[in-house]
Motif scaffolding. Structure first.
Motif, PDB file in Angstrom:
ATOM      1  N   GLN A  52       0.827  -1.214   0.000  1.00 64.04           N
ATOM      2  CA  GLN A  52       0.000   0.000   0.000  1.00 64.04           C
ATOM      3  C   GLN A  52       0.856   1.256   0.000  1.00 64.04           C
ATOM      4  N   ALA A  53       1.956   1.223   0.756  1.00 65.25           N
ATOM      5  CA  ALA A  53       2.854   2.381   0.798  1.00 65.25           C
ATOM      6  C   ALA A  53       3.477   2.645  -0.571  1.00 65.25           C
ATOM      7  N   VAL A  54       3.895   1.582  -1.244  1.00 63.49           N
ATOM      8  CA  VAL A  54       4.474   1.720  -2.580  1.00 63.49           C
ATOM      9  C   VAL A  54       3.431   2.257  -3.555  1.00 63.49           C
ATOM     10  N   ALA A  55       2.216   1.717  -3.481  1.00 64.76           N
ATOM     11  CA  ALA A  55       1.150   2.158  -4.385  1.00 64.76           C
ATOM     12  C   ALA A  55       0.812   3.627  -4.160  1.00 64.76           C
ATOM     13  N   ARG A  56       0.710   4.050  -2.893  1.00 61.81           N
ATOM     14  CA  ARG A  56       0.401   5.457  -2.588  1.00 61.81           C
ATOM     15  C   ARG A  56       1.489   6.381  -3.101  1.00 61.81           C
ATOM     16  N   THR A  57       2.723   5.984  -2.885  1.00 60.68           N
ATOM     17  CA  THR A  57       3.848   6.843  -3.267  1.00 60.68           C
ATOM     18  C   THR A  57       3.941   6.991  -4.782  1.00 60.68           C
ATOM     19  N   LEU A  58       3.789   5.887  -5.499  1.00 58.96           N
ATOM     20  CA  LEU A  58       3.924   5.944  -6.952  1.00 58.96           C
ATOM     21  C   LEU A  58       2.708   6.567  -7.633  1.00 58.96           C
ATOM     22  N   ALA A  59       1.578   6.604  -6.925  1.00 59.49           N
ATOM     23  CA  ALA A  59       0.380   7.206  -7.507  1.00 59.49           C
ATOM     24  C   ALA A  59       0.598   8.689  -7.801  1.00 59.49           C
ATOM     25  N   ARG A  60       1.555   9.297  -7.100  1.00 59.56           N
ATOM     26  CA  ARG A  60       1.852  10.719  -7.304  1.00 59.56           C
ATOM     27  C   ARG A  60       2.882  10.944  -8.412  1.00 59.56           C
ATOM     28  N   ARG A  61       3.381   9.857  -8.985  1.00 61.37           N
ATOM     29  CA  ARG A  61       4.474   9.958  -9.963  1.00 61.37           C
ATOM     30  C   ARG A  61       4.028   9.448 -11.324  1.00 61.37           C
ATOM     31  N   ASP A  62       4.428  10.158 -12.357  1.00 66.74           N
ATOM     32  CA  ASP A  62       4.126   9.734 -13.722  1.00 66.74           C
ATOM     33  C   ASP A  62       5.374   9.087 -14.307  1.00 66.74           C
ATOM     34  N   VAL A  63       5.446   7.760 -14.202  1.00 67.28           N
ATOM     35  CA  VAL A  63       6.650   7.052 -14.625  1.00 67.28           C
ATOM     36  C   VAL A  63       6.270   5.626 -15.036  1.00 67.28           C
TER      37      VAL A  63
END
Length: 272
Positions: free
Chosen positions: A87-98
């Motif tokens: 969940q932490a990884v998903a939340r963090t990457l949700a803010r990134r366009d990569v």
């Protein structure tokens, strides 16, 4: 410009899989490798004897610290261990366009579980839809779909299409678990299935091949911006790494692949 690729995965102190394999494979494929560690493992070529999870908030801090300072051109996700880290990884990457390459690491070569049961649903629901490419082996694909392990090419393609329907833009089904002399992979994008052929290598030294392939794919995808060309290049790289694995003398179990085989060969040719 040399692209920057971030691996989010667990550590393998014996160097054949996990973060260590990712860093080698990304580097060997012409990108600058970075890492955010999700778990520490005690393992060698014979198996995993212990796992120590990194606190989810610190996993997030590692990822944010990289993105806040460095242009990240692609992300490879490997071992995420439990639901809170996922969940932490998903939340963090949700803010990134990569672009994200997701390798659903679930079971180690020796049979140890690397993904807790409650994390499977998070992986399926939160991370699969973010992936540009999902790279499961056949047991992992079956586990995600709650189905039997594919035993034929038709079943491989069908399960790839089912996984593609869960959100990833493409699914690369790895056929190493099929019986027979060949090790075919198939790339599924929407309704298109493309096969990548390859012979099965006669070696037990295949530790970390999934980590290596997904990391090579992340580097190649940034360089080529062509999914089929990237898969072909990554598969060719892994095939060479496996073919030269017996040149290494690492452990008495399932040894690692030779991540820098082509560079060693080039150095020998230049020296001679």
């Amino acid at each position: 410009m040399i692209p920057n690729v971030l691996s989010i995965a667990g550590s393998d102190p014996s160097g054949g899989a996990g973060i260590q394999a990712d860093l080698k494979a990304i580097s060997a494929n012409g990108a600058f490798a970075m890492a955010a560690v999700t778990a520490l493992t005690a393992q060698n070529t014979q198996g995993v004897s212990g796992i120590h999870l990194v606190p989810p908030a610190f996993v997030q801090s590692q990822i944010d610290s990289v993105f806040d300072d460095i242009q990240v051109d692609a992300v490879k996700i490997g071992m995420i261990a439990d639901a809170e880290i996922a969940q932490a990884v998903a939340r963090t990457l949700a803010r990134r366009d990569v672009p994200i390459i997701l390798d659903p690491v679930m079971i180690a070569k020796g049979g140890a579980a690397l993904l807790q049961p409650d994390a499977v649903a998070v992986l399926r629901d939160a991370l699969l839809p973010t992936a540009h490419v999902l790279t499961p082996n056949l047991p992992e694909a079956a586990h995600l779909l709650e189905a039997d392990v594919a035993a034929t090419r038709d079943e491989m393609a069908s399960q790839g299409q089912a996984l593609c329907a869960l959100g990833p833009r493409a699914v690369l089904m790895k056929g190493g678990h099929l019986s027979g002399p060949d090790s075919p992979d198939c790339l599924v994008t929407d309704d298109v299935v493309t096969w990548f052929e390859g012979p099965r290598m006669p070696t037990q030294n295949t530790h970390g091949t999934g980590c290596t392939l997904s990391s090579a794919l992340a580097a190649q995808l940034v360089k080529t911006n062509d999914i089929q060309a990237a898969v072909a290049a990554a598969k060719s790289y892994v095939a060479s790494a496996i073919a030269h694995a017996d040149q290494l003398n690492v452990g008495s179990g399932h040894g690692p692949t030779h991540h820098f085989a082509s560079l060693y060969a080039s150095h020998k040719e230049t020296s001679s």
